[in-house]
Design a protein around this motif. Structure first.
Motif, short mmCIF file in Angstrom:
data_model
loop_
_atom_site.label_atom_id
_atom_site.label_comp_id
_atom_site.label_asym_id
_atom_site.label_seq_id
_atom_site.Cartn_x
_atom_site.Cartn_y
_atom_site.Cartn_z
N TRP A 71 31.42 38.44 44.98
CA TRP A 71 32.06 37.98 46.22
C TRP A 71 31.03 37.65 47.29
O TRP A 71 31.08 36.58 47.91
N ALA A 72 30.08 38.56 47.50
CA ALA A 72 29.07 38.35 48.54
C ALA A 72 28.23 37.12 48.24
O ALA A 72 27.92 36.32 49.14
N SER A 73 27.86 36.93 46.98
CA SER A 73 27.04 35.79 46.61
C SER A 73 27.82 34.48 46.70
O SER A 73 27.32 33.49 47.26
N SER A 74 29.05 34.47 46.19
CA SER A 74 29.84 33.22 46.22
C SER A 74 30.16 32.79 47.64
O SER A 74 30.29 31.59 47.91
N ARG A 75 30.26 33.75 48.57
CA ARG A 75 30.51 33.42 49.97
C ARG A 75 29.26 32.93 50.68
O ARG A 75 29.31 32.51 51.85
N ASN A 76 28.12 32.96 49.97
CA ASN A 76 26.85 32.51 50.56
C ASN A 76 26.11 31.57 49.61
O ASN A 76 24.93 31.74 49.32
N LYS A 77 26.87 30.58 49.10
CA LYS A 77 26.32 29.52 48.26
C LYS A 77 25.62 30.04 47.01
O LYS A 77 24.61 29.49 46.56
N VAL A 107 40.06 37.90 48.58
CA VAL A 107 39.69 36.70 47.84
C VAL A 107 40.71 35.59 48.12
O VAL A 107 41.90 35.84 48.29
N ASP A 108 40.20 34.37 48.16
CA ASP A 108 41.00 33.21 48.56
C ASP A 108 41.03 32.20 47.42
O ASP A 108 39.99 31.64 47.04
N PRO A 109 42.21 31.92 46.86
CA PRO A 109 42.29 30.95 45.75
C PRO A 109 41.92 29.53 46.18
O PRO A 109 41.60 28.69 45.33
N ASN A 110 41.93 29.26 47.49
CA ASN A 110 41.59 27.93 47.97
C ASN A 110 40.13 27.80 48.38
O ASN A 110 39.70 26.70 48.77
N PHE A 111 39.39 28.87 48.29
CA PHE A 111 37.96 28.81 48.65
C PHE A 111 37.20 27.97 47.63
O PHE A 111 37.37 28.13 46.41
N LYS A 165 37.21 29.90 40.32
CA LYS A 165 38.08 30.24 41.44
C LYS A 165 37.74 31.65 41.91
O LYS A 165 37.48 32.53 41.09
N GLU A 166 37.78 31.85 43.23
CA GLU A 166 37.35 33.15 43.76
C GLU A 166 38.16 34.33 43.20
O GLU A 166 37.57 35.38 42.91
N PRO A 167 39.49 34.23 43.02
CA PRO A 167 40.22 35.37 42.46
C PRO A 167 39.76 35.76 41.06
O PRO A 167 40.03 36.89 40.61
N ASP A 168 39.04 34.85 40.36
CA ASP A 168 38.55 35.18 39.02
C ASP A 168 37.55 36.33 39.04
O ASP A 168 37.32 36.97 38.01
N LEU A 169 36.95 36.60 40.22
CA LEU A 169 35.91 37.63 40.27
C LEU A 169 36.46 39.02 39.95
O LEU A 169 35.73 39.91 39.52
N ARG A 170 37.77 39.21 40.15
CA ARG A 170 38.37 40.50 39.80
C ARG A 170 38.30 40.72 38.29
O ARG A 170 37.90 41.79 37.82
N PHE A 171 38.70 39.71 37.52
CA PHE A 171 38.67 39.82 36.07
C PHE A 171 37.24 39.84 35.55
O PHE A 171 36.88 40.67 34.71
N VAL A 172 36.43 38.94 36.08
CA VAL A 172 35.05 38.82 35.59
C VAL A 172 34.22 40.04 35.98
O VAL A 172 33.55 40.65 35.13
N VAL A 226 27.95 25.62 37.19
CA VAL A 226 28.93 25.02 36.28
C VAL A 226 30.25 25.78 36.39
O VAL A 226 30.32 26.96 36.05
N PRO A 227 31.34 25.15 36.90
CA PRO A 227 32.64 25.83 36.95
C PRO A 227 33.07 26.23 35.53
O PRO A 227 33.07 25.40 34.62
N THR A 228 33.44 27.50 35.37
CA THR A 228 33.63 28.04 34.02
C THR A 228 34.94 28.79 33.90
O THR A 228 35.33 29.53 34.81
N ASN A 229 35.61 28.58 32.78
CA ASN A 229 36.82 29.33 32.45
C ASN A 229 36.55 30.82 32.62
O ASN A 229 35.52 31.33 32.18
N LYS A 230 37.49 31.56 33.22
CA LYS A 230 37.22 32.96 33.57
C LYS A 230 37.01 33.84 32.34
O LYS A 230 36.29 34.84 32.41
N TYR A 231 37.61 33.47 31.21
CA TYR A 231 37.43 34.27 29.99
C TYR A 231 36.02 34.09 29.43
O TYR A 231 35.38 35.04 28.97
N ILE A 232 35.52 32.85 29.48
CA ILE A 232 34.16 32.59 29.04
C ILE A 232 33.17 33.25 30.00
O ILE A 232 32.17 33.86 29.58
N LEU A 233 33.45 33.16 31.30
CA LEU A 233 32.56 33.76 32.29
C LEU A 233 32.57 35.28 32.18
O LEU A 233 31.55 35.94 32.35
N TRP A 234 33.75 35.85 31.88
CA TRP A 234 33.81 37.30 31.65
C TRP A 234 32.91 37.68 30.48
O TRP A 234 32.17 38.67 30.53
N GLY A 235 32.94 36.88 29.40
CA GLY A 235 32.09 37.16 28.26
C GLY A 235 30.62 37.14 28.64
O GLY A 235 29.85 38.01 28.22
#
Length: 560
Positions: free
Chosen positions: A106-112, A32-36, A321-328, A50-59
């Motif tokens: 990851w697969a979906s975010s890397r493909n729009k 995962v790339d934090p700059n992606f 952010k892409e690294p958020d996918l680990r938590f979410v 909609v870009p979303t806070n990782k805690y809200i997105l986890w919920g």
């Protein structure tokens, strides 16, 4: 065996999985790339992207994927004994579900932020995409129709849950405005929302509400609840995600985690003994074999194809952010595993004696949500001193809120499927939001009321949910695996779970096929053949896609 040791072993193993294994998978395999720049930023529209806070997105992710299934499956599967169910939930969460969920995002975010179904056409082939879309549609149809029945039944059986269940929607709408308009901080929003929800749970037994038991406009109370639920779900699916979906899922996720904390706290204080057998050597007549049925009876809580739909259908569109996918993704799977573990403990240690347990588990398919509510309420009463009605209300609200948030997301996903079909086959009107939503609701209601006429028609095809759902998980893992091969990265971390599910699901379909034939259930027999044919085609497509990709990229397959 004391339930405390069961709880500590299970939660401890899942915690290690998150802190160690998920870190390795996300950093070394998915890289995962934090700059992606995620699709939530690239395609931001204020409605779905909609870009979303990782805690809200986890919920959102956690409550959407959980539903009632991680309670229902384990609460049925303990009929083989608590050890097989425990091991599958714990190791399935660590090595299967977490990788599957994070990988799908990851697969979906890397493909729009395209859905796994749409991605299959590009990565595997159009034939696989056609299979995938049909399987996705069937799974969503089952989930939406059946969860509506589960919620309706719980509201009928526990009128004290009506106020907190429907009141949670109002709370979510208010919270959505507070968060979106940045009126107050997230911490204060969380405190106010959770306080409001638990306040309504406290008031629920004092203000029970039921629909009239006699027919109203020709409908029974269950039929009326089901229609009301789909009207709500349709409206929710049309609203921007920030208005209801995100805040409802977030605050429900927090509240439900508190509910799990109360249940686990009660286990610590009550320290009940597990009365269910470790391995049940006296299963009731007609109970199918442990292998492979355990691995399709417990889907959610170990690995579930429905998670891939949520991960690639809604979650990836909100990833900040892409690294958020680990938590979410991975931690979302851990949350569901913790719920499944709680279900196992409730139905294994929530009864006074083995005889009481056997009175519930006298036939395969018995137990389920009712056993969880009863066993869990007993533990809460012993450990925390809650009276029976309050304990049952708390657990019922947990079940219904999980199922309700899954319905919210499920109907939105089903709308996406119709829109994708409209795009694929160039049907303009089907690509529009309102017609696609009406089609989704219409199909669910047709299943619910067209089979049996009592609103519970969705139960007709529910026996095939486990195998169909796991077929969907295999397809998701196939897409992720091919992407990894294309990038020249190790593939065994996704291929091994894929191959395991391939064996268990195919064998399960064959066993079910014989059962349907012996029972003369020709509708399910025919549908099973269709799904079995899809499973065989998946095997062929998987072999072909992986072989071609390995040859094309001259990838040397590492030893497992």
């Amino acid at each position: 065996m004391n339930a405390v040791f069961l709880m500590l072993m299970g939660l401890g193993a899942m915690a290690l999985g998150y802190f160690m294994y998920s870190k390795f998978i996300c950093e070394k395999i998915f890289q995962v790339d934090p700059n992606f720049r995620t699709p939530a930023h690239e395609l931001q529209d204020g409605v779905d992207y909609v870009p979303t806070n990782k805690y809200i997105l986890w919920g959102h992710h956690f409550t959407s994927v959980a539903g009632a299934a991680p309670i229902l499956g384990p609460a049925i599967a303990v009929i083989w004994g608590w050890v097989p169910a425990f091991l599958w939930v714990v190791f399935g969460t660590i090595f299967f579900a977490g990788v599957h969920d994070a990988g799908a995002i990851w697969a979906s975010s890397r493909n729009k932020a395209r859905s796994i179904g749409a991605l299959t056409g590009d990565i595997v082939g159009n034939r696989a995409r056609s299979i995938f879309m049909i399987v996705i549609f069937l799974v969503l149809l089952m989930v939406n129709a059946v969860f509506a029945v589960v919620i309706a039944n719980q509201l009928i059986n526990f009128p004290s849950a009506t106020l907190p269940v429907w009141g949670a929607i109002v709370v979510a709408l208010i919270i959505g405005q507070l968060i979106y308009r940045k009126v107050i901080g997230l911490l204060m929003v969380t405190i106010l929302g959770v306080t409001a929800l638990y306040g309504m749970i406290y008031l629920g037994p004092m203000l029970p509400f039921s629909l009239p038991t006699e027919t109203m406009l020709g409908l029974t109370d269950r039929q009326s609840w089901i229609i009301l639920l789909f009207v709500y779900a349709a409206i929710a699916s049309l609203l921007p995600v920030w208005a209801l979906l995100q805040p409802r899922d977030y605050i429900n996720g927090i509240q439900l985690f508190i509910g799990l904390g109360l249940l686990y706290g009660a286990v610590l204080l009550a320290s009940p003994d597990v009365v269910a057998p470790a391995f049940n050597r006296e299963v009731p007549a007609g109970t199918p074999s442990l292998i492979p049925l355990l691995f399709v009876t417990i889907a959610c809580g170990a690995i579930s194809g429905f998670h891939g739909l949520v991960a690639s259908g809604t979650t990836s569109k909100q990833l900040d952010k892409e690294p958020d996918l680990r938590f979410v993704g991975y931690f979302g799977a851990v949350g569901e595993g913790a719920l499944a573990l709680a279900a196992i403990i409730a139905v294994s240690a929530g009864f006074a004696t083995l005889a009481d347990w056997q009175a519930i588990y006298h036939n395969f398919g018995q137990g389920g949500v009712a056993a969880f509510t009863r066993g869990g309420a007993n533990i809460l009463e012993q450990g925390l001193g809650l009276d029976t009605v309050m304990a049952q209300t708390l657990l019922t609200v947990m079940v219904v809120l999980f199922a309700g948030t899954t319905m919210d997301t499920g109907l939105r996903l089903q709308r996406y499927i119709f829109q994708e079909w409209g795009s694929i086959y160039r049907i303009g009107w089907m690509q529009k939001t309102l017609p696609a939503t009406l089609l989704a609701v219409g199909c669910c209601l047709l299943l619910a009321f067209g089979a049996g006429g009592d609103g519970a028609g969705g139960m007709l095809i529910w026996p095939l949910f486990g195998t169909t759902n796991q077929l969907l998980a295999r397809l998701t893992l196939l897409v992720i695996t091919v992407m990894l091969v294309k990038l020249g990265r190790p593939m065994w971390y996704t291929l091994a779970p894929l191959l395991f599910l391939l064996c268990m699901t195919t064998l399960g379909l064959l066993i079910q096929l014989k059962t349907f034939y012996d029972n003369g259930d020709w509708f399910l027999f025919t549908l099973d053949i269709v799904i079995l044919a899809a499973a065989i085609l998946v095997i062929l497509e998987a072999s072909s896609a992986l072989t071609k990709q390995i040859k094309a990229n001259k990838v040397v397959v590492p030893e497992p």
